[in-house]
Design a protein around this motif. Structure first.
Motif, PDB file in Angstrom:
ATOM      1  N   LEU A   1      36.949  21.694  44.239  1.00 31.99           N
ATOM      2  CA  LEU A   1      38.275  21.083  44.141  1.00 31.99           C
ATOM      3  C   LEU A   1      39.002  21.133  45.477  1.00 31.99           C
ATOM      4  O   LEU A   1      39.668  20.165  45.867  1.00 31.99           O
ATOM      5  CB  LEU A   1      39.081  21.787  43.048  1.00 31.99           C
ATOM      6  CG  LEU A   1      38.531  21.598  41.624  1.00 31.99           C
ATOM      7  CD1 LEU A   1      39.230  22.534  40.648  1.00 31.99           C
ATOM      8  CD2 LEU A   1      38.690  20.151  41.174  1.00 31.99           C
ATOM      9  N   CYS A   2      38.866  22.242  46.184  1.00 32.51           N
ATOM     10  CA  CYS A   2      39.492  22.347  47.504  1.00 32.51           C
ATOM     11  C   CYS A   2      38.863  21.363  48.488  1.00 32.51           C
ATOM     12  O   CYS A   2      39.553  20.756  49.305  1.00 32.51           O
ATOM     13  CB  CYS A   2      39.366  23.772  48.036  1.00 32.51           C
ATOM     14  SG  CYS A   2      40.447  24.963  47.203  1.00 32.51           S
ATOM     15  N   GLU A   3      37.561  21.206  48.385  1.00 34.87           N
ATOM     16  CA  GLU A   3      36.870  20.256  49.261  1.00 34.87           C
ATOM     17  C   GLU A   3      37.344  18.835  49.011  1.00 34.87           C
ATOM     18  O   GLU A   3      37.477  18.020  49.942  1.00 34.87           O
ATOM     19  CB  GLU A   3      35.365  20.351  49.036  1.00 34.87           C
ATOM     20  CG  GLU A   3      34.549  19.436  49.935  1.00 34.87           C
ATOM     21  CD  GLU A   3      33.066  19.518  49.654  1.00 34.87           C
ATOM     22  OE1 GLU A   3      32.309  18.698  50.217  1.00 34.87           O
ATOM     23  OE2 GLU A   3      32.650  20.394  48.866  1.00 34.87           O
TER      24      GLU A   3
ATOM     25  N   GLY B   1      39.906  28.237  54.866  1.00 36.03           N
ATOM     26  CA  GLY B   1      39.661  28.896  53.586  1.00 36.03           C
ATOM     27  C   GLY B   1      40.905  29.445  52.918  1.00 36.03           C
ATOM     28  O   GLY B   1      41.202  29.108  51.764  1.00 36.03           O
ATOM     29  N   ASP B   2      41.665  30.296  53.598  1.00 31.91           N
ATOM     30  CA  ASP B   2      42.852  30.906  52.988  1.00 31.91           C
ATOM     31  C   ASP B   2      43.927  29.871  52.695  1.00 31.91           C
ATOM     32  O   ASP B   2      44.593  29.929  51.659  1.00 31.91           O
ATOM     33  CB  ASP B   2      43.410  31.999  53.903  1.00 31.91           C
ATOM     34  CG  ASP B   2      42.509  33.222  53.944  1.00 31.91           C
ATOM     35  OD1 ASP B   2      41.657  33.358  53.045  1.00 31.91           O
ATOM     36  OD2 ASP B   2      42.652  34.035  54.878  1.00 31.91           O
ATOM     37  N   ASN B   3      44.094  28.929  53.618  1.00 30.07           N
ATOM     38  CA  ASN B   3      45.107  27.895  53.405  1.00 30.07           C
ATOM     39  C   ASN B   3      44.747  26.999  52.220  1.00 30.07           C
ATOM     40  O   ASN B   3      45.608  26.612  51.430  1.00 30.07           O
ATOM     41  CB  ASN B   3      45.267  27.056  54.667  1.00 30.07           C
ATOM     42  CG  ASN B   3      45.914  27.809  55.807  1.00 30.07           C
ATOM     43  OD1 ASN B   3      46.650  28.773  55.569  1.00 30.07           O
ATOM     44  ND2 ASN B   3      45.644  27.401  57.032  1.00 30.07           N
ATOM     45  N   ALA B   4      43.462  26.667  52.091  1.00 29.05           N
ATOM     46  CA  ALA B   4      43.012  25.848  50.972  1.00 29.05           C
ATOM     47  C   ALA B   4      43.221  26.590  49.659  1.00 29.05           C
ATOM     48  O   ALA B   4      43.674  26.005  48.669  1.00 29.05           O
ATOM     49  CB  ALA B   4      41.541  25.480  51.151  1.00 29.05           C
ATOM     50  N   HIS B   5      42.895  27.884  49.647  1.00 29.26           N
ATOM     51  CA  HIS B   5      43.081  28.691  48.436  1.00 29.26           C
ATOM     52  C   HIS B   5      44.548  28.766  48.053  1.00 29.26           C
ATOM     53  O   HIS B   5      44.902  28.655  46.868  1.00 29.26           O
ATOM     54  CB  HIS B   5      42.524  30.097  48.647  1.00 29.26           C
ATOM     55  CG  HIS B   5      42.774  31.011  47.491  1.00 29.26           C
ATOM     56  ND1 HIS B   5      42.102  30.903  46.292  1.00 29.26           N
ATOM     57  CD2 HIS B   5      43.657  32.056  47.348  1.00 29.26           C
ATOM     58  CE1 HIS B   5      42.535  31.830  45.455  1.00 29.26           C
ATOM     59  NE2 HIS B   5      43.477  32.541  46.071  1.00 29.26           N
ATOM     60  N   SER B   6      45.407  28.959  49.036  1.00 27.46           N
ATOM     61  CA  SER B   6      46.848  29.042  48.768  1.00 27.46           C
ATOM     62  C   SER B   6      47.378  27.726  48.201  1.00 27.46           C
ATOM     63  O   SER B   6      48.161  27.720  47.238  1.00 27.46           O
ATOM     64  CB  SER B   6      47.595  29.402  50.058  1.00 27.46           C
ATOM     65  OG  SER B   6      48.984  29.410  49.841  1.00 27.46           O
ATOM     66  N   SER B   7      46.931  26.616  48.781  1.00 21.80           N
ATOM     67  CA  SER B   7      47.355  25.300  48.279  1.00 21.80           C
ATOM     68  C   SER B   7      46.857  25.079  46.858  1.00 21.80           C
ATOM     69  O   SER B   7      47.573  24.546  46.002  1.00 21.80           O
ATOM     70  CB  SER B   7      46.827  24.193  49.196  1.00 21.80           C
ATOM     71  OG  SER B   7      47.356  24.308  50.494  1.00 21.80           O
ATOM     72  N   TYR B   8      45.636  25.501  46.618  1.00 21.56           N
ATOM     73  CA  TYR B   8      45.028  25.337  45.289  1.00 21.56           C
ATOM     74  C   TYR B   8      45.797  26.129  44.235  1.00 21.56           C
ATOM     75  O   TYR B   8      46.145  25.583  43.170  1.00 21.56           O
ATOM     76  CB  TYR B   8      43.574  25.791  45.346  1.00 21.56           C
ATOM     77  CG  TYR B   8      42.887  25.926  44.006  1.00 21.56           C
ATOM     78  CD1 TYR B   8      42.470  24.804  43.295  1.00 21.56           C
ATOM     79  CD2 TYR B   8      42.661  27.186  43.440  1.00 21.56           C
ATOM     80  CE1 TYR B   8      41.830  24.931  42.074  1.00 21.56           C
ATOM     81  CE2 TYR B   8      42.025  27.316  42.221  1.00 21.56           C
ATOM     82  CZ  TYR B   8      41.620  26.192  41.540  1.00 21.56           C
ATOM     83  OH  TYR B   8      40.995  26.319  40.328  1.00 21.56           O
ATOM     84  N   THR B   9      46.076  27.400  44.489  1.00 17.88           N
ATOM     85  CA  THR B   9      46.728  28.239  43.483  1.00 17.88           C
ATOM     86  C   THR B   9      48.154  27.773  43.202  1.00 17.88           C
ATOM     87  O   THR B   9      48.590  27.771  42.049  1.00 17.88           O
ATOM     88  CB  THR B   9      46.740  29.707  43.928  1.00 17.88           C
ATOM     89  OG1 THR B   9      47.320  29.820  45.248  1.00 17.88           O
ATOM     90  CG2 THR B   9      45.333  30.270  43.967  1.00 17.88           C
ATOM     91  N   SER B  10      48.876  27.368  44.248  1.00 13.25           N
ATOM     92  CA  SER B  10      50.257  26.906  44.024  1.00 13.25           C
ATOM     93  C   SER B  10      50.276  25.574  43.269  1.00 13.25           C
ATOM     94  O   SER B  10      51.119  25.358  42.390  1.00 13.25           O
ATOM     95  CB  SER B  10      50.999  26.772  45.357  1.00 13.25           C
ATOM     96  OG  SER B  10      50.378  25.822  46.203  1.00 13.25           O
TER      97      SER B  10
END
Length: 353
Positions: A136-138, A146-155
């Motif tokens: 989904l992040c891709e 990595g961390d920025n994508a994870h943060s965007s995903y969770t929010s």
């Protein structure tokens, strides 16, 4: 307690028993009148099955829907074939994209909603079940670290849960799924219906024509067009779009073979026309239509179909129809009954003499 006609008091009396539609109707009528919603001796699985049967036959639908919601009934196998099951969320993607939450449409283009809607679309495009966060992040944040994508995903996921309901999305082992106990997705219902139709066609000797037509109508009622046809084109949408269309073309071909062997030319023509609409560049569909119309004595229509095929191929690809299509055109134009009968052997018994 016993009702006057011998039926026990409410739906629970029929659990585990064989019953006709009249019995179910009477039981649900009693349950509605007495406002039965739950008792400590009810078996949830059996009551759930009874509710499914009632909704399949449109028996006291309003009461049954309230019973399902109040008693929190969730079948192990989601009843995707039921349009009147009280789904928390309904999502439509075939031909259009829309969401209903508790029966009310969600405004898709509202300010600030676009990103969470994109996450939902990507989840559905990947199948809707057990889709990894990485995928989904891709799709949505391909350039993020990595961390920025994870943060965007969770929010974004948090905002999506607020939009659809906290329990409608589930995470397990970093994989996201729509909760199929609460959510109805048209592609799920479409694939389920297509699977049942395909299974039925593998046993034609026991297949009843009325059952086939019922399944066929259900399938076409679900497929309103290409997957997210009117949405901005994203690369991650295309595989599912092509997959769903290919599945439909394959089952149409099987149905054509089924009806052809039985000489149902009108049904075959209708199916070829549907296939032609789905893929206007496949010559096989034009040849099928030409054969059918010529076999039914309508050579003029068959020749017009050839001209239409030639025009589309020439305009789109600057090519002419294949030799196979052109040869059939010549046979029809010469009104060669013998060769035409050979080329349309499945429906040959319908050829005019």
């Amino acid at each position: 307690f016993q009702a006057e006609d011998g039926i026990r008091d409410g739906p629970q009396c029929l659990v585990g028993s064989e019953m006709c539609i009249r019995d179910r109707s009477q039981a649900m009528l009693i349950g509605r009148d007495k406002n039965h919603m739950n008792t400590e001796w009810w078996n949830p699985d059996a009551i759930c099955d009874l509710c499914i049967k009632a909704l399949e036959n449109n028996i006291e639908a309003d009461y049954v829907q309230k019973l399902i919601i109040k008693s929190k009934l969730f079948p192990d196998d989601p009843p995707l074939h039921l349009d009147n099951w009280p789904w928390k969320v309904r999502i439509y993607t075939l031909g259009r994209f829309s969401i209903l939450v508790d029966g009310k449409p969600v405004t898709i283009n509202g300010k600030g909603k676009n990103r969470q809607i994109e996450l939902l679309k990507a989840l559905i495009a990947k199948g809707g079940r057990e889709v990894s966060e990485a995928l989904l992040c891709e799709a949505l944040w391909p350039d993020a670290e990595g961390d920025n994508a994870h943060s965007s995903y969770t929010s974004t996921l948090s905002r999506l849960r607020k939009l659809t309901g906290s329990n409608t999305l589930q995470i397990s082992n970093c994989q996201l799924s729509l909760n199929d106990r609460l959510c109805w997705l048209d592609t799920w219902a479409y694939k389920r219906c297509l699977g049942k139709l395909e299974s039925a066609l593998t046993h034609p000797e026991t297949l009843k024509l009325a059952d086939l037509e019922k399944k066929q109508r259900r399938l076409f009622s679900l497929y309103h067009g290409l997957f997210m046809e009117k949405e901005p084109h994203m690369g991650w949408m295309l595989p599912e779009r092509e997959r769903l269309q290919t599945m439909l073309l394959r089952i149409i071909k099987q149905m054509i073979q089924f009806y052809s062997r039985r000489g149902h030319c009108e049904k075959v023509i209708d199916l070829y026309e549907k296939a032609q609409q789905l893929d206007p560049y496949l010559e096989e569909n034009y040849r099928g239509l030409m054969q059918c119309h010529a076999s039914c004595g309508n050579s003029g229509k068959a020749l017009a179909i050839y001209n239409n095929c030639r025009s589309i191929l020439n305009t789109t690809f600057n090519i002419q129809p294949s030799e196979k299509t052109t040869r059939l055109y010549r046979i029809i134009k010469k009104d060669d009954r013998k060769q035409l009968q050979h080329s349309c052997h499945l429906c040959s018994q319908r050829l005019p003499t």
